[in-house]
Structures are given as structure tokens and as C-alpha cells.
Design a protein around this motif. Structure first.
Motif, PDB file in Angstrom:
ATOM      1  N   SER A  21       0.856  -1.182   0.000  1.00 32.96           N
ATOM      2  CA  SER A  21       0.000   0.000   0.000  1.00 32.96           C
ATOM      3  C   SER A  21       0.894   1.235   0.000  1.00 32.96           C
ATOM      4  CB  SER A  21      -0.936   0.008   1.216  1.00 32.96           C
ATOM      5  OG  SER A  21      -0.189   0.049   2.414  1.00 32.96           O
ATOM      6  N   GLY A  22       0.266   2.381  -0.195  1.00 36.62           N
ATOM      7  CA  GLY A  22       1.016   3.639  -0.136  1.00 36.62           C
ATOM      8  C   GLY A  22       1.310   4.252  -1.483  1.00 36.62           C
ATOM      9  N   GLY A  23       0.934   3.568  -2.561  1.00 33.24           N
ATOM     10  CA  GLY A  23       1.159   4.128  -3.875  1.00 33.24           C
ATOM     11  C   GLY A  23       0.168   5.234  -4.183  1.00 33.24           C
ATOM     12  N   GLY A  24       0.351   5.858  -5.330  1.00 34.07           N
ATOM     13  CA  GLY A  24      -0.538   6.930  -5.749  1.00 34.07           C
ATOM     14  C   GLY A  24       0.187   7.887  -6.661  1.00 34.07           C
ATOM     15  N   SER A  25      -0.344   9.079  -6.784  1.00 33.06           N
ATOM     16  CA  SER A  25       0.260  10.096  -7.639  1.00 33.06           C
ATOM     17  C   SER A  25       1.099  11.039  -6.795  1.00 33.06           C
ATOM     18  CB  SER A  25      -0.833  10.876  -8.368  1.00 33.06           C
ATOM     19  OG  SER A  25      -1.533  10.035  -9.252  1.00 33.06           O
ATOM     20  N   VAL A  26       2.296  11.324  -7.276  1.00 39.09           N
ATOM     21  CA  VAL A  26       3.236  12.186  -6.563  1.00 39.09           C
ATOM     22  C   VAL A  26       3.848  13.149  -7.569  1.00 39.09           C
ATOM     23  CG1 VAL A  26       5.251  12.257  -5.058  1.00 39.09           C
ATOM     24  CG2 VAL A  26       3.787  10.241  -5.053  1.00 39.09           C
ATOM     25  N   GLN A  27       4.107  14.340  -7.138  1.00 39.08           N
ATOM     26  CA  GLN A  27       4.780  15.298  -8.017  1.00 39.08           C
ATOM     27  C   GLN A  27       6.289  15.050  -7.992  1.00 39.08           C
ATOM     28  OE1 GLN A  27       3.750  19.393  -7.613  1.00 39.08           O
ATOM     29  NE2 GLN A  27       2.025  19.026  -8.981  1.00 39.08           N
ATOM     30  N   ALA A  28       6.906  15.347  -9.111  1.00 39.76           N
ATOM     31  CA  ALA A  28       8.361  15.210  -9.202  1.00 39.76           C
ATOM     32  C   ALA A  28       9.028  16.022  -8.095  1.00 39.76           C
ATOM     33  CB  ALA A  28       8.845  15.667 -10.566  1.00 39.76           C
ATOM     34  N   GLY A  29      10.027  15.404  -7.475  1.00 38.61           N
ATOM     35  CA  GLY A  29      10.707  16.038  -6.356  1.00 38.61           C
ATOM     36  C   GLY A  29      10.090  15.706  -5.016  1.00 38.61           C
ATOM     37  N   GLY A  30       8.933  15.078  -5.043  1.00 39.14           N
ATOM     38  CA  GLY A  30       8.235  14.749  -3.814  1.00 39.14           C
ATOM     39  C   GLY A  30       8.657  13.410  -3.238  1.00 39.14           C
ATOM     40  N   SER A  31       7.936  13.000  -2.205  1.00 39.42           N
ATOM     41  CA  SER A  31       8.250  11.767  -1.482  1.00 39.42           C
ATOM     42  C   SER A  31       7.013  10.901  -1.326  1.00 39.42           C
ATOM     43  CB  SER A  31       8.805  12.095  -0.087  1.00 39.42           C
ATOM     44  OG  SER A  31      10.004  12.832  -0.174  1.00 39.42           O
ATOM     45  N   ALA A  32       7.246   9.633  -1.092  1.00 37.69           N
ATOM     46  CA  ALA A  32       6.163   8.696  -0.794  1.00 37.69           C
ATOM     47  C   ALA A  32       6.748   7.558   0.033  1.00 37.69           C
ATOM     48  CB  ALA A  32       5.541   8.155  -2.081  1.00 37.69           C
ATOM     49  N   ARG A  33       5.877   6.915   0.816  1.00 39.12           N
ATOM     50  CA  ARG A  33       6.310   5.764   1.590  1.00 39.12           C
ATOM     51  C   ARG A  33       5.417   4.588   1.268  1.00 39.12           C
ATOM     52  NH1 ARG A  33       6.429   4.782   8.122  1.00 39.12           N
ATOM     53  NH2 ARG A  33       4.174   4.694   7.755  1.00 39.12           N
ATOM     54  N   LEU A  34       6.018   3.533   0.802  1.00 41.89           N
ATOM     55  CA  LEU A  34       5.286   2.309   0.519  1.00 41.89           C
ATOM     56  C   LEU A  34       5.361   1.386   1.727  1.00 41.89           C
ATOM     57  CD1 LEU A  34       6.432   1.559  -3.132  1.00 41.89           C
ATOM     58  CD2 LEU A  34       4.562   3.023  -2.313  1.00 41.89           C
ATOM     59  N   VAL A  35       4.300   0.634   1.908  1.00 42.32           N
ATOM     60  CA  VAL A  35       4.190  -0.272   3.041  1.00 42.32           C
ATOM     61  C   VAL A  35       3.932  -1.678   2.528  1.00 42.32           C
ATOM     62  CG1 VAL A  35       2.937  -0.789   5.159  1.00 42.32           C
ATOM     63  CG2 VAL A  35       3.237   1.592   4.439  1.00 42.32           C
ATOM     64  N   CYS A  36       4.639  -2.643   3.087  1.00 40.13           N
ATOM     65  CA  CYS A  36       4.427  -4.053   2.762  1.00 40.13           C
ATOM     66  C   CYS A  36       4.053  -4.767   4.058  1.00 40.13           C
ATOM     67  CB  CYS A  36       5.687  -4.661   2.157  1.00 40.13           C
ATOM     68  SG  CYS A  36       5.596  -6.435   1.867  1.00 40.13           S
ATOM     69  N   ALA A  37       2.797  -5.188   4.156  1.00 39.11           N
ATOM     70  CA  ALA A  37       2.324  -5.888   5.350  1.00 39.11           C
ATOM     71  C   ALA A  37       2.381  -7.387   5.097  1.00 39.11           C
ATOM     72  CB  ALA A  37       0.903  -5.454   5.673  1.00 39.11           C
ATOM     73  N   ALA A  38       3.069  -8.084   5.982  1.00 39.98           N
ATOM     74  CA  ALA A  38       3.241  -9.529   5.842  1.00 39.98           C
ATOM     75  C   ALA A  38       2.293 -10.266   6.775  1.00 39.98           C
ATOM     76  CB  ALA A  38       4.684  -9.917   6.156  1.00 39.98           C
ATOM     77  N   SER A  39       1.725 -11.339   6.284  1.00 38.24           N
ATOM     78  CA  SER A  39       0.896 -12.199   7.124  1.00 38.24           C
ATOM     79  C   SER A  39       1.170 -13.657   6.752  1.00 38.24           C
ATOM     80  CB  SER A  39      -0.584 -11.861   6.956  1.00 38.24           C
ATOM     81  OG  SER A  39      -1.005 -12.086   5.634  1.00 38.24           O
ATOM     82  N   GLY A  40       0.846 -14.556   7.672  1.00 40.97           N
ATOM     83  CA  GLY A  40       1.096 -15.969   7.432  1.00 40.97           C
ATOM     84  C   GLY A  40       2.484 -16.398   7.835  1.00 40.97           C
ATOM     85  N   PHE A  41       3.332 -15.440   8.153  1.00 38.21           N
ATOM     86  CA  PHE A  41       4.657 -15.736   8.674  1.00 38.21           C
ATOM     87  C   PHE A  41       5.133 -14.493   9.410  1.00 38.21           C
ATOM     88  CE2 PHE A  41       7.248 -13.180   5.772  1.00 38.21           C
ATOM     89  CZ  PHE A  41       6.378 -12.977   4.712  1.00 38.21           C
ATOM     90  N   ILE A  42       6.163 -14.644  10.199  1.00 36.37           N
ATOM     91  CA  ILE A  42       6.696 -13.490  10.917  1.00 36.37           C
ATOM     92  C   ILE A  42       8.032 -13.085  10.298  1.00 36.37           C
ATOM     93  CG2 ILE A  42       5.561 -14.097  13.071  1.00 36.37           C
ATOM     94  CD1 ILE A  42       8.249 -15.204  14.053  1.00 36.37           C
ATOM     95  N   LEU A  43       8.385 -11.840  10.513  1.00 38.33           N
ATOM     96  CA  LEU A  43       9.664 -11.347  10.014  1.00 38.33           C
ATOM     97  C   LEU A  43      10.760 -11.942  10.888  1.00 38.33           C
ATOM     98  CD1 LEU A  43       8.870  -7.620   9.195  1.00 38.33           C
ATOM     99  CD2 LEU A  43       8.642  -9.632   7.754  1.00 38.33           C
ATOM    100  N   SER A  44      11.287 -13.049  10.452  1.00 36.47           N
ATOM    101  CA  SER A  44      12.252 -13.775  11.257  1.00 36.47           C
ATOM    102  C   SER A  44      13.654 -13.579  10.728  1.00 36.47           C
ATOM    103  CB  SER A  44      11.885 -15.267  11.260  1.00 36.47           C
ATOM    104  OG  SER A  44      11.957 -15.776   9.941  1.00 36.47           O
ATOM    105  N   SER A  45      14.615 -14.146  11.437  1.00 35.41           N
ATOM    106  CA  SER A  45      16.013 -13.898  11.113  1.00 35.41           C
ATOM    107  C   SER A  45      16.444 -14.560   9.815  1.00 35.41           C
ATOM    108  CB  SER A  45      16.893 -14.377  12.267  1.00 35.41           C
ATOM    109  OG  SER A  45      16.711 -15.765  12.485  1.00 35.41           O
ATOM    110  N   ASN A  46      15.696 -15.479   9.274  1.00 33.12           N
ATOM    111  CA  ASN A  46      16.099 -16.147   8.030  1.00 33.12           C
ATOM    112  C   ASN A  46      15.325 -15.618   6.827  1.00 33.12           C
ATOM    113  OD1 ASN A  46      13.657 -17.240   8.730  1.00 33.12           O
ATOM    114  ND2 ASN A  46      14.134 -19.296   8.038  1.00 33.12           N
ATOM    115  N   LEU A  47      14.875 -14.384   6.929  1.00 31.09           N
ATOM    116  CA  LEU A  47      14.029 -13.808   5.888  1.00 31.09           C
ATOM    117  C   LEU A  47      14.682 -12.592   5.234  1.00 31.09           C
ATOM    118  CD1 LEU A  47      11.113 -14.016   4.667  1.00 31.09           C
ATOM    119  CD2 LEU A  47      10.492 -12.232   6.301  1.00 31.09           C
TER     120      LEU A  47
END
Length: 127
Positions: free
Chosen positions: A7-33
């Protein structure tokens, strides 16, 4: 069931900023990932932009985004972020997050190394 949702996409003007988010489910962010962000433009191969090794926090970036993009993780929220600054028209595309299970620091921006993919979020940069 392993699932990645961007999520977090959309329209942005040149020179601007955006933050994308990746939500994980079904597993946890573990040390072997490893989790990576990729970008695809019609007619071109899917390009690896940034990756992070959850176990050590090590990161790697493509030359095209180095110094402008930052990948980070919030293990408590099971979430990976891509902060994008100083965007330009060449950053327009569909952005995907992807995951692979592998212990170690061999960071990869190669699409074929990743097993799990989200559906993508569109980023459009206008001048």
C-alpha cells in the motif's frame, strides 16, 4: 498462508516523497528472511530496487535509487517500508514487495531469487 500486501502508492509530483508499506501475514519477520522491493514498467523487466536481511538489518540498493530510497522494517508490526524521496518520472511504475527465506547476508536484487510476491501498488510521478 503467506501473504504480502502493498500500500502507499498513488500520484506524486516530481521532487516529492512517498512511503510504501508491505504488510506480511502468514509468517513473521524472522532472522532467516529477506524482503525486497521491485519495480515494473510496461515493456521492461521487473527491477530490484532495495532489499533487507531481517536477521541482521543489512540492506542493498540498486544504483538507480541509492541515496533516494530507504528500506526498513518494523518487526513488531510485521511490516517493511520503502521510503522514496526526490522522486522523478522514471520512478513511475508498479511496485512489488517480495520475500525469500534464506539465512545469511547474501543480499539479492534478482527477481528469480524471491518466492513470495504481493499484488503491487502503482506509483505515478508527474512533472
Amino acid at each position: 498462508q503467506v501473504q504480502l500486501v502493498e500500500s502507499g502508492g498513488g500520484s506524486v509530483q516530481a521532487g516529492g516523497s512517498a512511503r510504501l508499506v508491505c504488510a506480511a501475514s502468514g509468517f513473521i519477520l524472522s532472522s532467516n528472511l529477506h524482503v525486497g522491493w521491485f519495480r515494473q514498467v510496461p515493456g521492461k523487466d521487473r527491477e530490484g530496487l532495495a532489499t533487507i536481511y531481517i536477521g541482521g538489518g543489512n540492506t542493498a540498493y540498486a544504483d538507480s535509487v541509492k541515496g533516494r530510497f530507504t528500506i526498513s522494517r518494523d518487526s513488531a508490526q510485521n511490516t517493511i517500508y520503502l521510503q522514496m524521496n526526490n522522486l522523478n518520472s522514471e520512478d513511475t511504475g508498479m511496485y512489488y514487495c517480495a520475500a525469500r527465506f534464506r539465512r545469511g547476508y547474501d543480499l539479492s536484487l534478482t527477481r528469480d531469487d524471491y518466492s513470495f510476491w504481493g499484488q503491487g501498488t502503482q506509483v505515478t510521478v508527474s512533472s
